[in-house]
Design a protein around this motif. Structure first.
Motif, PDB file in Angstrom:
ATOM      1  N   GLN A  63      15.150   2.075  -8.961  1.00 48.88           N
ATOM      2  CA  GLN A  63      15.426   2.377  -7.560  1.00 48.88           C
ATOM      3  C   GLN A  63      14.162   2.858  -6.849  1.00 48.88           C
ATOM      4  O   GLN A  63      14.068   2.786  -5.630  1.00 48.88           O
ATOM      5  CB  GLN A  63      16.528   3.441  -7.450  1.00 48.88           C
ATOM      6  N   TYR A  64      13.222   3.369  -7.654  1.00 52.24           N
ATOM      7  CA  TYR A  64      11.945   3.858  -7.129  1.00 52.24           C
ATOM      8  C   TYR A  64      10.841   3.435  -8.080  1.00 52.24           C
ATOM      9  O   TYR A  64      11.061   3.281  -9.282  1.00 52.24           O
ATOM     10  CB  TYR A  64      11.960   5.393  -7.000  1.00 52.24           C
ATOM     11  N   TYR A  65       9.644   3.286  -7.519  1.00 48.52           N
ATOM     12  CA  TYR A  65       8.470   2.926  -8.298  1.00 48.52           C
ATOM     13  C   TYR A  65       7.342   3.883  -7.940  1.00 48.52           C
ATOM     14  O   TYR A  65       7.241   4.329  -6.794  1.00 48.52           O
ATOM     15  CB  TYR A  65       8.019   1.488  -7.990  1.00 48.52           C
ATOM     16  N   ALA A 146      -1.490   8.313  -6.658  1.00 50.38           N
ATOM     17  CA  ALA A 146      -0.087   7.963  -6.905  1.00 50.38           C
ATOM     18  C   ALA A 146       0.578   7.592  -5.587  1.00 50.38           C
ATOM     19  O   ALA A 146       0.462   8.321  -4.603  1.00 50.38           O
ATOM     20  CB  ALA A 146       0.650   9.126  -7.552  1.00 50.38           C
ATOM     21  N   THR A 147       1.260   6.464  -5.586  1.00 54.69           N
ATOM     22  CA  THR A 147       2.033   6.036  -4.432  1.00 54.69           C
ATOM     23  C   THR A 147       3.478   5.873  -4.879  1.00 54.69           C
ATOM     24  O   THR A 147       3.767   5.106  -5.798  1.00 54.69           O
ATOM     25  CB  THR A 147       1.512   4.698  -3.865  1.00 54.69           C
ATOM     26  N   PHE A 148       4.371   6.620  -4.239  1.00 54.02           N
ATOM     27  CA  PHE A 148       5.801   6.555  -4.518  1.00 54.02           C
ATOM     28  C   PHE A 148       6.420   5.604  -3.496  1.00 54.02           C
ATOM     29  O   PHE A 148       6.213   5.782  -2.293  1.00 54.02           O
ATOM     30  CB  PHE A 148       6.451   7.934  -4.350  1.00 54.02           C
ATOM     31  N   VAL A 149       7.180   4.618  -3.959  1.00 58.32           N
ATOM     32  CA  VAL A 149       7.846   3.680  -3.057  1.00 58.32           C
ATOM     33  C   VAL A 149       9.300   3.498  -3.492  1.00 58.32           C
ATOM     34  O   VAL A 149       9.630   3.700  -4.664  1.00 58.32           O
ATOM     35  CB  VAL A 149       7.145   2.300  -3.008  1.00 58.32           C
ATOM     36  N   ASP A 150      10.148   3.108  -2.525  1.00 56.59           N
ATOM     37  CA  ASP A 150      11.516   2.763  -2.900  1.00 56.59           C
ATOM     38  C   ASP A 150      11.524   1.319  -3.398  1.00 56.59           C
ATOM     39  O   ASP A 150      10.482   0.653  -3.433  1.00 56.59           O
ATOM     40  CB  ASP A 150      12.497   3.004  -1.748  1.00 56.59           C
ATOM     41  N   VAL A 155       6.954   3.195   1.568  1.00 58.55           N
ATOM     42  CA  VAL A 155       6.162   4.286   0.997  1.00 58.55           C
ATOM     43  C   VAL A 155       6.857   5.621   1.283  1.00 58.55           C
ATOM     44  O   VAL A 155       7.175   5.945   2.423  1.00 58.55           O
ATOM     45  CB  VAL A 155       4.724   4.288   1.550  1.00 58.55           C
ATOM     46  N   ILE A 156       7.078   6.373   0.223  1.00 57.62           N
ATOM     47  CA  ILE A 156       7.689   7.698   0.315  1.00 57.62           C
ATOM     48  C   ILE A 156       6.598   8.756   0.378  1.00 57.62           C
ATOM     49  O   ILE A 156       6.661   9.688   1.164  1.00 57.62           O
ATOM     50  CB  ILE A 156       8.601   7.950  -0.907  1.00 57.62           C
ATOM     51  N   LEU A 157       5.580   8.595  -0.473  1.00 58.70           N
ATOM     52  CA  LEU A 157       4.479   9.552  -0.541  1.00 58.70           C
ATOM     53  C   LEU A 157       3.280   8.877  -1.178  1.00 58.70           C
ATOM     54  O   LEU A 157       3.414   8.115  -2.135  1.00 58.70           O
ATOM     55  CB  LEU A 157       4.885  10.771  -1.389  1.00 58.70           C
ATOM     56  N   ARG A 158       2.121   9.186  -0.656  1.00 55.17           N
ATOM     57  CA  ARG A 158       0.863   8.778  -1.293  1.00 55.17           C
ATOM     58  C   ARG A 158       0.077  10.055  -1.496  1.00 55.17           C
ATOM     59  O   ARG A 158      -0.138  10.813  -0.543  1.00 55.17           O
ATOM     60  CB  ARG A 158       0.104   7.814  -0.404  1.00 55.17           C
ATOM     61  N   SER A 159      -0.349  10.290  -2.727  1.00 56.52           N
ATOM     62  CA  SER A 159      -0.959  11.570  -3.056  1.00 56.52           C
ATOM     63  C   SER A 159      -1.885  11.424  -4.256  1.00 56.52           C
ATOM     64  O   SER A 159      -1.997  10.360  -4.859  1.00 56.52           O
ATOM     65  CB  SER A 159       0.162  12.577  -3.369  1.00 56.52           C
ATOM     66  N   HIS A 160      -2.489  12.538  -4.622  1.00 60.94           N
ATOM     67  CA  HIS A 160      -3.273  12.622  -5.851  1.00 60.94           C
ATOM     68  C   HIS A 160      -2.340  12.324  -7.025  1.00 60.94           C
ATOM     69  O   HIS A 160      -1.151  12.629  -6.971  1.00 60.94           O
ATOM     70  CB  HIS A 160      -3.865  14.042  -5.975  1.00 60.94           C
ATOM     71  N   GLY A 161      -2.868  11.746  -8.066  1.00 60.37           N
ATOM     72  CA  GLY A 161      -2.063  11.399  -9.233  1.00 60.37           C
ATOM     73  C   GLY A 161      -1.303  12.554  -9.845  1.00 60.37           C
ATOM     74  O   GLY A 161      -0.260  12.365 -10.467  1.00 60.37           O
ATOM     75  N   SER A 162      -1.796  13.772  -9.659  1.00 59.56           N
ATOM     76  CA  SER A 162      -1.107  14.930 -10.242  1.00 59.56           C
ATOM     77  C   SER A 162       0.268  15.158  -9.617  1.00 59.56           C
ATOM     78  O   SER A 162       1.089  15.888 -10.180  1.00 59.56           O
ATOM     79  CB  SER A 162      -1.966  16.187 -10.106  1.00 59.56           C
TER      80      SER A 162
END
Length: 186
Positions: A63-65, A146-150, A155-162
């Motif tokens: 559901q998310y990647y 890190a990029t969180f997507v549905d 795009v839900i969030l793009r951030s540092h990998g941590s």
């Protein structure tokens, strides 16, 4: 004779007495709806299916990647990889798929990076043209990224990998925002 077949027969008789015959024929010939768990793959899964991967294939039912751009020569990437590898089985149970977008010199070097940390998630070697078809993906300005997507690539969030350490909170917050009513314009 058990009670269940009797009730089923009575239910059908009651429906037949109430519904027009054409409605019954339509109901009999209509294909059954697919259960929610077997929904068609989203845009991200379809795009990933077209890309060459290593360390397994990405899950089509996610559901998310999370796209993790990382490399073996990056100190912060190496520092966070043990924890990310440990979290991955929990992510998969929650239908979240983590994809390494390997920034090493070759797919073999990317795979060796995952194997060094016993990471079970799949990877794609960084190739800008091929990755341009991946919904929600943009090249990182620095790694780890890190990029969180549905499932459709929003795009839900793009951030540092941590940020991957907080994957559950990030997704829970996103889902909570989806269920909140939108305020009406004045």
């Amino acid at each position: 004779m058990t009670l269940s077949p009797i009730l089923s027969t009575l239910s059908l008789l009651a429906l037949a007495a109430w519904a027009p015959a054409s409605a019954l024929r339509a109901a009999e010939s209509a294909p059954a709806a697919a259960p929610a768990a077997q929904q068609a793959p989203g845009k991200v899964a379809q795009a990933l299916a077209q890309l060459p991967t290593f360390n397994g294939r990405p899950a089509a039912d996610a559901q998310y990647y999370i796209y993790l751009q990382s490399a073996s020569w990056c100190g912060p990437c190496c520092a966070e990889m043990p924890e990310i590898a440990r979290l991955y089985p929990e992510m998969r149970k929650a239908k979240v798929e983590l994809i390494l977008i390997g920034c090493d010199a070759s797919p073999e070097a990317d795979l060796a990076f995952l194997q060094k940390y016993h990471a079970a998630f799949p990877g794609v070697h960084y190739q800008e043209e091929a990755l341009s078809t991946l919904p929600g993906y943009t090249p990182a300005q620095g790694i780890p990224d890190a990029t969180f997507v549905d499932r459709e690539g929003k795009v839900i969030l793009r951030s540092h990998g941590s940020a991957i350490k907080y994957w559950r909170r990030i997704i829970d917050k996103y889902e909570a925002e989806l269920t909140q009513p939108t305020p009406e314009a004045p």
